[in-house]
Scaffold this motif. Structure first.
Motif, PDB file in Angstrom:
ATOM      1  N   GLN A  17       0.822  -1.209   0.000  1.00 20.12           N
ATOM      2  CA  GLN A  17       0.000   0.000   0.000  1.00 20.12           C
ATOM      3  C   GLN A  17       0.857   1.260   0.000  1.00 20.12           C
ATOM      4  OE1 GLN A  17      -3.597   0.020  -0.140  1.00 20.12           O
ATOM      5  NE2 GLN A  17      -2.983   2.046  -0.841  1.00 20.12           N
ATOM      6  N   VAL A  18       1.954   1.231   0.725  1.00 17.17           N
ATOM      7  CA  VAL A  18       2.871   2.380   0.732  1.00 17.17           C
ATOM      8  C   VAL A  18       3.345   2.666  -0.687  1.00 17.17           C
ATOM      9  CG1 VAL A  18       5.189   3.122   1.439  1.00 17.17           C
ATOM     10  CG2 VAL A  18       3.620   2.164   3.133  1.00 17.17           C
ATOM     11  N   LEU A  20       1.848   1.739  -3.497  1.00 17.28           N
ATOM     12  CA  LEU A  20       0.701   2.197  -4.280  1.00 17.28           C
ATOM     13  C   LEU A  20       0.467   3.687  -4.040  1.00 17.28           C
ATOM     14  CD1 LEU A  20      -1.822  -0.745  -3.746  1.00 17.28           C
ATOM     15  CD2 LEU A  20      -0.682  -0.137  -5.888  1.00 17.28           C
ATOM     16  N   ASP A  21       0.523   4.095  -2.784  1.00 14.53           N
ATOM     17  CA  ASP A  21       0.301   5.502  -2.443  1.00 14.53           C
ATOM     18  C   ASP A  21       1.382   6.395  -3.056  1.00 14.53           C
ATOM     19  OD1 ASP A  21      -1.931   4.721  -1.012  1.00 14.53           O
ATOM     20  OD2 ASP A  21      -0.948   4.894   0.951  1.00 14.53           O
ATOM     21  N   LYS A  22       2.634   5.941  -2.993  1.00 14.36           N
ATOM     22  CA  LYS A  22       3.736   6.730  -3.565  1.00 14.36           C
ATOM     23  C   LYS A  22       3.528   6.962  -5.054  1.00 14.36           C
ATOM     24  CE  LYS A  22       7.629   5.534  -0.585  1.00 14.36           C
ATOM     25  NZ  LYS A  22       8.939   4.834  -0.550  1.00 14.36           N
ATOM     26  N   GLN A  23       2.932   5.980  -5.708  1.00 18.23           N
ATOM     27  CA  GLN A  23       2.755   6.067  -7.157  1.00 18.23           C
ATOM     28  C   GLN A  23       1.342   6.489  -7.549  1.00 18.23           C
ATOM     29  OE1 GLN A  23       4.535   2.752  -9.258  1.00 18.23           O
ATOM     30  NE2 GLN A  23       5.907   2.391  -7.539  1.00 18.23           N
ATOM     31  N   ASN A  24       0.549   6.848  -6.519  1.00 16.04           N
ATOM     32  CA  ASN A  24      -0.820   7.278  -6.773  1.00 16.04           C
ATOM     33  C   ASN A  24      -1.570   6.240  -7.622  1.00 16.04           C
ATOM     34  OD1 ASN A  24      -2.866   9.099  -6.273  1.00 16.04           O
ATOM     35  ND2 ASN A  24      -2.495  10.248  -8.145  1.00 16.04           N
ATOM     36  N   MET A  25      -1.424   4.978  -7.236  1.00 13.14           N
ATOM     37  CA  MET A  25      -2.014   3.867  -7.970  1.00 13.14           C
ATOM     38  C   MET A  25      -3.079   3.191  -7.106  1.00 13.14           C
ATOM     39  SD  MET A  25      -0.127   0.482  -9.581  1.00 13.14           S
ATOM     40  CE  MET A  25       1.123   1.440 -10.416  1.00 13.14           C
ATOM     41  N   THR A  26      -4.131   2.738  -7.734  1.00  9.95           N
ATOM     42  CA  THR A  26      -5.201   2.033  -7.025  1.00  9.95           C
ATOM     43  C   THR A  26      -4.990   0.525  -7.119  1.00  9.95           C
ATOM     44  OG1 THR A  26      -6.576   1.879  -8.993  1.00  9.95           O
ATOM     45  CG2 THR A  26      -6.854   3.854  -7.598  1.00  9.95           C
TER      46      THR A  26
END
Length: 74
Positions: A17-18, A20-26
């Motif tokens: 999740q970290v 995903l958040d860094k890459q603004n990905m869902t």
């Protein structure tokens, strides 16, 4: 499956999740990029299911990170 193992896999998801958040990905986008069904991704996320090594490789590749990023450090 015992509680400790589920907690371990939930910690693994937190590492994912970290990234995903860094890459603004869902999770949806991750599913599309990896070919892993969205329901399976949600099983990893919500139920603490163990992802097979093959799927972890797909996830790391999609996020363009090393598998080492997901290793727990103590």
């Amino acid at each position: 499956m015992d509680i400790e193992r589920v907690d371990l896999y939930k910690m693994l998801w937190n590492s994912i999740q970290v990234q995903l958040d860094k890459q603004n990905m869902t999770a949806y986008r991750l599913s599309k990029m990896t070919g892993i069904p969205l329901t399976t991704i949600y099983n990893y996320k919500n139920d603490g299911k163990e992802p097979p090594f093959k799927n972890m490789c797909k996830i790391a590749d999609a996020l363009d990170v090393s598998l080492d990023v997901f290793r727990e450090r103590r």
